[in-house]
Each structure stands twice: as structure tokens, then as C-alpha cells.
Design a protein around this motif. Structure first.
Motif, PDB file in Angstrom:
ATOM      1  N   LYS A   1       0.837  -1.202   0.000  1.00  0.00           N
ATOM      2  CA  LYS A   1       0.000   0.000   0.000  1.00  0.00           C
ATOM      3  C   LYS A   1       0.872   1.253   0.000  1.00  0.00           C
ATOM      4  CE  LYS A   1      -3.818  -2.063   2.547  1.00  0.00           C
ATOM      5  NZ  LYS A   1      -4.528  -2.078   3.841  1.00  0.00           N
ATOM      6  N   GLN A   2       1.943   1.228   0.787  1.00  0.00           N
ATOM      7  CA  GLN A   2       2.840   2.373   0.841  1.00  0.00           C
ATOM      8  C   GLN A   2       3.507   2.613  -0.513  1.00  0.00           C
ATOM      9  OE1 GLN A   2       5.307   1.167   4.133  1.00  0.00           O
ATOM     10  NE2 GLN A   2       3.986   2.178   5.642  1.00  0.00           N
TER      11      GLN A   2
ATOM     12  N   ASP B   1       2.270   1.712  -3.407  1.00  0.00           N
ATOM     13  CA  ASP B   1       1.224   2.227  -4.300  1.00  0.00           C
ATOM     14  C   ASP B   1       1.021   3.728  -4.112  1.00  0.00           C
ATOM     15  OD1 ASP B   1       0.806  -0.275  -5.374  1.00  0.00           O
ATOM     16  OD2 ASP B   1      -0.996  -0.706  -4.178  1.00  0.00           O
ATOM     17  N   CYS B   2       1.025   4.173  -2.862  1.00  0.00           N
ATOM     18  CA  CYS B   2       0.872   5.610  -2.585  1.00  0.00           C
ATOM     19  C   CYS B   2       2.038   6.393  -3.169  1.00  0.00           C
ATOM     20  CB  CYS B   2       0.777   5.856  -1.082  1.00  0.00           C
ATOM     21  SG  CYS B   2      -0.763   5.283  -0.352  1.00  0.00           S
TER      22      CYS B   2
ATOM     23  N   TYR C   1       1.769   6.516  -6.948  1.00  0.00           N
ATOM     24  CA  TYR C   1       0.751   7.471  -7.384  1.00  0.00           C
ATOM     25  C   TYR C   1       1.263   8.899  -7.271  1.00  0.00           C
ATOM     26  CZ  TYR C   1      -3.645   9.944  -7.859  1.00  0.00           C
ATOM     27  OH  TYR C   1      -4.628  10.792  -8.288  1.00  0.00           O
TER      28      TYR C   1
END
Length: 83
Positions: free
Chosen positions: A64-65, A67-68, A71
Motif C-alpha cells: 500500500k505504501q 502504491d501511494c 501514485y
């Protein structure tokens, strides 16, 4: 049951090294080895499955990190191209 026959490792030291490599704490390794010595495979498997689940949770959190971060980089590049 003999440890080596249970887990097909050459030695107790090899089992301990595997647990270290898997990120087990010294306390966890002691508990695991105790369950192995007592031939308590049910509890042993519960401990190992719990540790695996915790490790997998950490992997998902890191994904998730990433992915952030990806982005954020994407937004910066897109903004740069629009200028």
C-alpha cells in the motif's frame, strides 16, 4: 518424536536458523522449539500460521505504501508533462 524426523532438518541448529531467517523472535523460537520437543504439532502449526499471517500483513502494508508513492510520482510526472 525426534525433531529431525518431524521436520526433516539435519539438526536442531538448522531449525533454529530457519526460524531466525523467518523473522521469529527469540521468545517465539523458544516457544516453537518447546512445542516441537513436546510433539505438539497442533499448537506449533497455529504459531507458525500466525507468524506467517503477521508477515503477510506487513507485506500488504508495504505494498500500500509503495502504491501511494507510485501514485505521487505519477502525479508529479503528469503535472510536469502538462507544463
Amino acid at each position: 518424536m525426534e525433531l529431525e524426523k518431524t521436520v526433516h532438518y539435519g539438526s536442531r541448529e538448522a531449525v533454529i536458523q530457519n526460524l531466525k531467517d523467518a523473522g521469529c523472535t527469540p521468545e517465539m523460537m523458544e516457544c516453537i522449539m518447546s512445542h516441537l520437543d513436546e510433539d505438539d504439532m497442533g499448537e506449533l502449526l497455529k504459531l507458525l500460521e500466525h507468524h506467517r499471517s503477521c508477515l503477510l500483513g506487513m507485506v500488504h502494508e508495504r505494498e500500500k505504501q509503495i502504491d501511494c508513492l507510485d501514485y505521487f510520482v505519477y502525479q508529479i510526472k503528469r503535472n510536469k508533462e502538462q507544463k
